[in-house]
Design an enzyme around this catalytic site. Structure first.
Site, PDB file in Angstrom:
ATOM      1  N   HIS A   7     -28.841  35.091 -17.667  1.00  0.00           N
ATOM      2  CA  HIS A   7     -28.611  34.920 -18.951  1.00  0.00           C
ATOM      3  C   HIS A   7     -27.204  34.948 -19.426  1.00  0.00           C
ATOM      4  O   HIS A   7     -27.031  34.664 -20.688  1.00  0.00           O
ATOM      5  CB  HIS A   7     -29.457  36.245 -19.587  1.00  0.00           C
ATOM      6  N   ASP A  15     -32.723  37.174 -12.601  1.00  0.00           N
ATOM      7  CA  ASP A  15     -31.586  37.377 -13.730  1.00  0.00           C
ATOM      8  C   ASP A  15     -30.209  37.163 -12.675  1.00  0.00           C
ATOM      9  O   ASP A  15     -29.440  37.929 -13.340  1.00  0.00           O
ATOM     10  CB  ASP A  15     -31.705  38.552 -14.516  1.00  0.00           C
ATOM     11  N   SER A  32     -23.216  42.913 -19.138  1.00  0.00           N
ATOM     12  CA  SER A  32     -24.238  41.709 -18.238  1.00  0.00           C
ATOM     13  C   SER A  32     -23.232  41.446 -16.983  1.00  0.00           C
ATOM     14  O   SER A  32     -22.193  40.567 -17.434  1.00  0.00           O
ATOM     15  CB  SER A  32     -24.821  40.976 -19.123  1.00  0.00           C
TER      16      SER A  32
END
Length: 503
Positions: free
Chosen positions: A133, A163, A243
């Site tokens: 993402h 992910d 992230s």
């Protein structure tokens, strides 16, 4: 109410994390890089932990990633409830209406978007692991190292289910992080989260491992329903921008890739989650070798035994499965690996290859390291009686072959978005015209030059990228066929079925 938040800036967040209860996933642990252990000693029991060594080791290997999505012209639909009435006010009574239900299209220009996340250098020649993402939808990717040097990056491969994404910069002698085996991590162990949260570069936060094999997936939540669920939970502060950053142990070794946080506010309150290196190693290896992730599927749906027993008690039923730990099989997928091996609904899986599994997240983590064709030994209870079976894992298509993403080139055509004059002439809002048909799947299916493709597998096709993504998705399904709907230049509608594989 708890929010599931991807730990990247909002503009780039797409989806992240975990995996649904349908059996799943990936790799052969034998192919994963062996962990490298440094000589830094662990702190004696009961003594304060010095985390400065870990920070010094990890910080140079964590990078800042900027995702730029350029301004684009997109066709959007909007509703005009009076359009059909005023164009033909009696059409509804006499069946002469020629409108389109009040739906119209117009072109809008999207703004330029810039978002950011983190990444981890895993090799000196420029390979970097981050979250899917973080890089999703990027037109440009810029990587800034800890010493402020900048590089343009390209995507080697990405996987929404785990992910994870692998990107590459053209550089040498980079400070690659040491990768540890996350299976050896213990609950209560001190860890550091390293990344670029909230625009604050090169940030380190400390905490402990709060839980392992944490299942975050919720079939009702689109953000987590279809994603691999075997996460490391930590109370080290993870916020937006973290992230793709590193979760490291006290020796500065990578044990996980930070991915998300669970919070009622969208900011850290002590619940952060990282993808373990045991899964990361396999995904990276697959992306390098095949360009996509090879998922071994066990072929069951189910959940924790305790959850099943508790649900039965709520319905007034007294259930005794012989254990309160393990995975209850609620459904066996037809023609799947479990069915072939004789497993049935109501069985309870207790061990995989001799390793005890007490909850669904542990099973997910083990299978996520396997590939189609790999064999596993399953120990299970049936009517409280212990049994064993050997399963050969299958892929999404139900066989053991390597699954490759089909490229748009397999169609054997050249395409162009329809022009404004074509839209006006044919009264359409979008589509791709087939400019040329050579030897390929389009020719075999009889799709002619000039045909305008509007929908494929019930999805709108407004650009070549749309068609590419649909082809990729279809190529990995059990029915690798494109069902094409469109219109001839004469205005006549047409329909074609285009197989992507030979029968």
């Amino acid at each position: 109410m708890k929010k599931i938040v991807n730990a990247a800036t909002p503009a780039v967040c797409a989806v992240a994390l975990t995996l649904s209860v349908v059996a799943f996933a990936n790799s052969n642990a034998a192919t994963a890089p062996a962990p490298i252990v440094t000589s830094a000693p662990a702190a004696p029991a009961g003594q304060p932990v010095d985390l400065t060594y870990a920070a010094e080791k990890a910080l140079p290997a964590v990078v800042y990633i900027k995702n730029t999505q350029n301004s684009k012209i997109e066709t959007v639909e909007y509703s005009d409830p009076f359009e059909d009435f005023f164009s033909d006010p009696f059409g509804g009574f006499f069946g002469r209406g020629q409108g389109n239900g009040g739906r119209r299209q117009r072109q809008v220009q999207t703004p330029k978007r810039v978002a950011a996340g983190s990444g981890v250098i895993i090799s000196a020649d420029g390979y970097i692991v981050t979250n899917n993402h973080v890089v999703d939808g990027a037109d440009e990717l810029m990587v800034t190292l800890n010493d402020n040097k900048e590089y343009s990056a390209r995507i080697i491969g990405a996987d929404a289910t785990t992910d994870l994404a692998l990107i590459k910069i053209d550089a040498k002698n980079l400070p690659a992080i040491v990768i540890a085996n996350s299976d050896n991590v213990k609950v209560g162990e001190w860890v550091l989260a390293v990344g670029n949260p909230l625009g604050l570069n090169n940030t380190v936060t400390a905490g402990i491992v709060s839980a392992k094999a944490r299942s975050m997936n919720d079939p009702r939540d689109k953000r987590t329903a279809n994603l691999v669920s075997s996460m490391i939970q930590t109370d080290a502060a993870i916020n937006q921008g973290n992230s793709g950053g590193a979760l490291v142990n006290t020796r500065g070794e990578l044990i996980g890739i930070n991915a998300m946080l669970a919070s009622p506010t969208g900011s850290n309150i002590g619940y952060g989650f990282a993808i373990p290196t045991s899964i990361m190693n396999k995904v990276v290896d697959d992306l390098k070798k095949y360009g996509n992730v090879q998922r071994g599927m066990i072929g069951i749906q189910g959940g924790d035994v305790k959850d099943y027993v508790d649900a039965q008690k709520e319905e007034g039923k007294d259930v005794d499965l012989g254990t309160m730990e393990g995975i209850y099989i609620g459904k066996v997928v037809e023609d799947g690996a479990a069915e072939d091996a004789g497993l049935k609904e109501g069985d309870v899986i207790t061990h995989i290859d001799g390793q005890k599994v007490t909850k669904f997240g542990e099973l997910t983590g083990i299978i996520a390291q396997k590939r189609p064709g790999d064999k596993i030994t399953v120990t299970y209870l049936r009517n409280k009686s212990k049994k064993t079976a050997t399963l050969t894992l299958k892929n999404e298509k139900g066989n053991t072959k390597v699954v490759k993403d089909a490229d748009i080139d397999v169609l054997g055509g050249q395409f162009r978005a329809v022009t404004d004059s074509q839209k006006e002439q044919l009264n359409i809002g979008y589509g791709l015209q087939v400019l040329k048909v050579s030897g390929g799947r389009l020719k075999e299916a009889g799709v002619p030059q000039g045909f305008i493709i509007q929908r494929v597998n019930d999805q709108s096709v407004k650009s070549i990228n749309d068609l590419q993504e649909i082809v990729k998705t279809a190529s990995k399904s059990k029915e690798p066929v494109l069902y094409i709907q469109g219109i001839y230049p004469t205005g006549k509608k047409g329909y074609f079925a285009v197989p992507l594989e030979d029968e």
